[in-house]
Design a protein around this motif. Sequence first.
Motif, PDB file in Angstrom:
ATOM      1  N   THR A 144     -14.416  -8.966  -6.751  1.00  0.00           N
ATOM      2  CA  THR A 144     -14.934  -7.838  -7.516  1.00  0.00           C
ATOM      3  C   THR A 144     -15.151  -8.126  -9.000  1.00  0.00           C
ATOM      4  O   THR A 144     -15.655  -7.260  -9.713  1.00  0.00           O
ATOM      5  CB  THR A 144     -13.971  -6.638  -7.379  1.00  0.00           C
ATOM      6  N   LEU A 173     -16.866  -7.864   0.650  1.00  0.00           N
ATOM      7  CA  LEU A 173     -16.242  -7.693  -0.660  1.00  0.00           C
ATOM      8  C   LEU A 173     -14.730  -7.740  -0.475  1.00  0.00           C
ATOM      9  O   LEU A 173     -14.160  -6.946   0.285  1.00  0.00           O
ATOM     10  CB  LEU A 173     -16.653  -6.349  -1.269  1.00  0.00           C
ATOM     11  N   ARG A 175     -11.071  -7.705  -2.413  1.00  0.00           N
ATOM     12  CA  ARG A 175     -10.317  -7.470  -3.657  1.00  0.00           C
ATOM     13  C   ARG A 175      -9.110  -8.407  -3.698  1.00  0.00           C
ATOM     14  O   ARG A 175      -7.964  -7.976  -3.630  1.00  0.00           O
ATOM     15  CB  ARG A 175      -9.893  -6.011  -3.758  1.00  0.00           C
ATOM     16  N   LYS A 184     -17.855  -1.227  -4.782  1.00  0.00           N
ATOM     17  CA  LYS A 184     -18.829  -1.698  -3.793  1.00  0.00           C
ATOM     18  C   LYS A 184     -20.263  -1.314  -4.199  1.00  0.00           C
ATOM     19  O   LYS A 184     -21.155  -2.167  -4.186  1.00  0.00           O
ATOM     20  CB  LYS A 184     -18.475  -1.144  -2.415  1.00  0.00           C
TER      21      LYS A 184
END
Length: 246
Positions: A144, A173, A175, A184
């Motif tokens: 991110t 994605l 984290r 997102k």
Amino acid sequence: FLSAKGGTGTSSICANIAMTIGQDQPEARVVVVDMVLPIGSIAPIVGYDGPQNIVTIADMPVEETTPEFFRDQLPELKLWRFHLLAGSPDPESSNHLKVGRIWDIVAALKESYDYVFIDIGRALSKIGLPLIQHADLVALIISTDISTVSLTKTLWNYMKNKGVNAASIYPILNRAAGLEGLSKPDAEKVLDIQIKAAMPYLGSSFAFASSHHQPFTLKFPNDTASFVFQETAREMAALARTLRTE
């Protein structure tokens, strides 16, 4: 499985998705191939310390590395539900990798297994690019932070210019570093591509599972992330099958 930057959790996600597919489809034969250079990443995660790896196998005569060899001789990690072709154990070994054998090895593995997972890490090289171009599905792992998202956009533009089909890209994605960073929707806006899955921050739980060489979904079956792993694995498997038949 690849990323534009190190530290995004690419190898961990690769191993856990492979395990989840093996768990969900016990009749399927699953293999994970570690192509991360100069040091492999999967073996330390799953707890494999055997002598066999991509360097030693690439050094074998072509006539010995048959589909039958890969089906019968690769170590099976029962807890992880897959067979493993481990990566280079150290930088010196990677210098001796016979890269010309990689495509033959992958072709033989595809004859022997229903699912072939290849962890490339962030090494987009002459070895990795042909594999990406011929893959049914390419898992693109994104963290991110803005620098990784920016690098991912550069990587994605490069892959498009090399003829990689946008339909085969499966962005995830992750984290990995914490709760900070882009959301997102923000990451999608920068990348101009839809993110297919978003892993929540796993914190110390993921580190605990990894330190015990255990799949996250087995160690923490009721955690939200376990359900995300399961749903992502099923969606990836279904999409890969669809793309192959088109």
